[in-house]
Design a protein around this motif. Structure first.
Motif, PDB file in Angstrom:
ATOM      1  N   ASP A   1       0.840  -1.201   0.000  1.00 57.41           N
ATOM      2  CA  ASP A   1       0.000   0.000   0.000  1.00 57.41           C
ATOM      3  C   ASP A   1       0.869   1.243   0.000  1.00 57.41           C
ATOM      4  O   ASP A   1       1.674   1.442   0.917  1.00 57.41           O
ATOM      5  N   MET A   2       0.715   2.089  -1.038  1.00 52.66           N
ATOM      6  CA  MET A   2       1.412   3.383  -1.062  1.00 52.66           C
ATOM      7  C   MET A   2       0.585   4.359  -0.228  1.00 52.66           C
ATOM      8  O   MET A   2      -0.432   4.890  -0.680  1.00 52.66           O
ATOM      9  N   HIS A   3       1.042   4.589   1.002  1.00 53.04           N
ATOM     10  CA  HIS A   3       0.219   5.278   1.980  1.00 53.04           C
ATOM     11  C   HIS A   3       0.468   6.780   1.961  1.00 53.04           C
ATOM     12  O   HIS A   3       1.597   7.232   1.767  1.00 53.04           O
ATOM     13  N   GLN A   4      -0.606   7.550   2.177  1.00 48.50           N
ATOM     14  CA  GLN A   4      -0.489   8.986   2.398  1.00 48.50           C
ATOM     15  C   GLN A   4      -1.606   9.416   3.328  1.00 48.50           C
ATOM     16  O   GLN A   4      -2.696   8.856   3.314  1.00 48.50           O
ATOM     17  N   ASP A   5      -1.322  10.429   4.125  1.00 44.58           N
ATOM     18  CA  ASP A   5      -2.318  11.191   4.878  1.00 44.58           C
ATOM     19  C   ASP A   5      -1.877  12.639   4.847  1.00 44.58           C
ATOM     20  O   ASP A   5      -0.696  12.939   5.068  1.00 44.58           O
ATOM     21  N   LEU A   6      -2.799  13.536   4.538  1.00 44.77           N
ATOM     22  CA  LEU A   6      -2.493  14.976   4.534  1.00 44.77           C
ATOM     23  C   LEU A   6      -1.417  15.327   3.522  1.00 44.77           C
ATOM     24  O   LEU A   6      -0.652  16.263   3.712  1.00 44.77           O
ATOM     25  N   TYR A   7      -1.313  14.560   2.466  1.00 42.54           N
ATOM     26  CA  TYR A   7      -0.362  14.690   1.379  1.00 42.54           C
ATOM     27  C   TYR A   7       1.042  14.267   1.797  1.00 42.54           C
ATOM     28  O   TYR A   7       1.649  13.397   1.173  1.00 42.54           O
ATOM     29  N   GLY A   8       1.584  14.877   2.850  1.00 40.17           N
ATOM     30  CA  GLY A   8       2.928  14.528   3.287  1.00 40.17           C
ATOM     31  C   GLY A   8       3.405  15.461   4.382  1.00 40.17           C
ATOM     32  O   GLY A   8       2.831  16.535   4.609  1.00 40.17           O
TER      33      GLY A   8
ATOM     34  N   HIS B   1       4.939  18.833  10.981  1.00 42.56           N
ATOM     35  CA  HIS B   1       4.185  18.372  12.143  1.00 42.56           C
ATOM     36  C   HIS B   1       3.078  17.389  11.805  1.00 42.56           C
ATOM     37  O   HIS B   1       2.536  16.727  12.713  1.00 42.56           O
ATOM     38  N   SER B   2       2.686  17.279  10.551  1.00 46.55           N
ATOM     39  CA  SER B   2       1.534  16.442  10.218  1.00 46.55           C
ATOM     40  C   SER B   2       1.747  15.779   8.868  1.00 46.55           C
ATOM     41  O   SER B   2       2.374  16.343   7.967  1.00 46.55           O
ATOM     42  N   GLY B   3       1.218  14.584   8.723  1.00 46.56           N
ATOM     43  CA  GLY B   3       1.151  13.953   7.418  1.00 46.56           C
ATOM     44  C   GLY B   3       2.278  12.983   7.141  1.00 46.56           C
ATOM     45  O   GLY B   3       3.278  12.899   7.845  1.00 46.56           O
ATOM     46  N   ASN B   4       2.083  12.252   6.093  1.00 46.67           N
ATOM     47  CA  ASN B   4       3.055  11.278   5.604  1.00 46.67           C
ATOM     48  C   ASN B   4       2.716  10.986   4.159  1.00 46.67           C
ATOM     49  O   ASN B   4       1.566  11.117   3.739  1.00 46.67           O
TER      50      ASN B   4
END
Length: 494
Positions: A126-133, A141-144
């Motif tokens: 799974d190529m994962h993302q949350d909040l773009y990066g 501070h946020s995202g990946n």
């Protein structure tokens, strides 16, 4: 998706999200679900996937790898009999510099794939993302997900929020997505770079017998573009480009696609269009939506009136997922569902979702294999063995890992605990039907914990069985059968 921080959305943000979701619902056309489709293995057997995402810990880890060791993989199997892992990777780890792929990182991923392969697992990458990066803000501070070189937010604000999902609405995050999807027209090469990264990953894992498939993007978000305009537009285009790159390297794996997270995760329909698969032979596209029922996403427990609302949300989700699966002509796998297991009714909700996916003949992958209260393990001190918690006990249930024919129906009787699998024999399928049978319900094996009956036109002399005590898998092979014959397997606890 890992839910952390304060539960519940602010009224203003909730209004925005409801408007987005409402726009999706308003343009929906009512259709009926089509025939059930199945993932199949290289023997043609229908696969039922039952497992965990591994893991949310990889998002913030310096090496972008989950916390697990090889012994932990064995502990997972011993506790739950799972047969699939949705293994998280990130674009920023695969391609930290533009056009430069990190082979040491992929070596580490490959090592962990082998841990699962040695225990008979299927691996979904799974190529994962949350909040773009993480690079949308100077403080990271946020995202990946996306690498720094692929992140362009034009200096717009990205504030940290106690409830991390709200960061999706920060101007800099929206702008980063808009540049990626080509909405601004200013960075046209980003989608192609992402697709090329998938081509490199596919080349690396092509031909690996344990790698079942690739999940092209976790929970896509359209930035300023939402609903059908996003899903049928740039999202579908990203999928087409990524599918093409994958197929240049790998003709055999299954390709998993998701609709947008907003709305679809709550039960509203996706507007993904049909996607062509350029491989030779039948297409291998899987629809892999997530499910986070809106009342529970707003902090409600699975009890009382909220439980009735959640059940209605699950029913809506189930129907709409099957409709979209028919449009895509794809089998369905629930790629994520989960909750804090300390909440009221949490085990009952997981059981509800397992039963729902069984009624849909769909696979399911729980979020996530972690030590954060959502996962299957009790807290442990460093160096101690894993101890199964409430989630592990719910997940440890009988199911058919593979069916050597065309499945018609399967399920567990609530009163007797008997597992029944009914299917049609097929000349195009070989091998045994495999049934996982947990020890707490089925004891030590045939005659010492359960009895097996096989109803097939060939009679008692037309089948054989083998019990794998180490993996707790019963293999049943019908040796004399004609195409279209119906076989019914019933395993009854003693």
């Amino acid at each position: 998706m890992r839910r952390t921080g304060k539960r519940g959305l602010s009224t203003a943000v909730l209004a925005v999200l409801v408007l987005v979701a409402g726009g999706v619902a308003a343009t929906a056309t009512r259709h009926e679900p089509g025939p059930t489709r199945y993932l199949t293995d290289d023997q043609g057997r229908a696969l039922f996937l039952h497992g965990l995402n591994t893991s949310g810990s990889a998002k913030g880890a310096p090496d972008r790898l989950p916390w697990i060791t090889e012994d932990d993989v064995q502990a997972e199997y011993d506790a739950m009999g799972t047969n699939v892992v949705r293994f998280l990777i990130q674009w920023q780890a695969v391609e930290p510099e533009e056009g430069v792929y990190d082979e040491e990182y992929l070596d580490a991923v490959a090592e962990r794939v082998e841990w699962y392969a040695d225990r008979g697992y299927h691996v979904l990458i799974d190529m994962h993302q949350d909040l773009y990066g993480r690079y949308t803000s100077p403080e990271e501070h946020s995202g990946n997900g996306a690498p720094e070189w692929a992140t362009h937010n034009d200096g717009l604000r990205v504030e940290s929020r106690e409830m991390w999902e709200l960061v999706y609405l920060e101007p800099g995050v929206v702008r980063a997505f808009d540049h990626f999807w080509g909405t601004t027209g200013e960075h046209p090469g980003l989608m192609d770079a992402y697709a090329d990264a998938w081509g490199h990953v596919a080349e690396r894992f092509s031909g690996h017998p344990a790698v079942l498939g690739y999940d092209l993007m976790n929970e896509p978000f359209g930035g300023s573009l939402q609903g059908a305009d996003f899903e049928a537009g740039p999202l579908a285009e990203l999928y087409r480009r990524s599918i093409a790159r994958v197929r240049e390297a790998d003709q055999d794996t299954w390709i998993f696609v998701e609709g947008q997270a907003v709305g679809v995760n709550w039960g509203l329909p996706s507007f993904l269009p049909h996607l062509d698969d350029p491989r030779e032979g039948d297409p291998r596209i899987v629809y892999a939506p997530h499910m986070y029922a809106l009342p529970m996403d707003l902090g409600q427990p699975y009890e009382g009136e909220a439980r009735r609302q959640v059940d209605a949300s699950v029913d809506l989700w189930s129907r709409n997922v099957r409709v979209v699966g028919e449009r895509l002509e794809a089998p369905v796998v629930l790629g994520e569902f989960g909750l804090d297991m300390s909440g009221a009714g949490a085990p009952e909700f997981v059981a509800r979702m397992l039963e729902e996916t069984e009624s849909m003949a769909a696979g399911r992958v729980y979020w996530s294999n972690d030590h954060d209260g959502w996962g299957p393990w009790e807290d442990r001190a460093e160096g101690e063995e894993l101890t199964p918690g409430p989630l592990a006990h719910v997940m440890n249930r009988a199911y058919p890992r593979a069916v050597a024919g065309r499945p018609r129906e399967w399920g567990t009787d609530g009163a007797s605990g008997a597992l029944t699998v009914r299917y049609e024999e097929s000349a195009e399928v070989s091998g045994a039907t495999e049934l996982y049978l947990p020890e707490d319900a089925f004891g030590d094996g045939p005659g010492e914990g359960f009895g097996l009956t096989v109803d097939t036109p060939a009679g008692d002399g037309g089948w054989t069985s083998r019990w794998d005590a180490e993996r707790r898998v019963l293999h049943v092979t019908v040796t004399v059968a004609e195409d279209g014959d119906e076989t019914v397997l019933t395993v009854v606890p003693d």
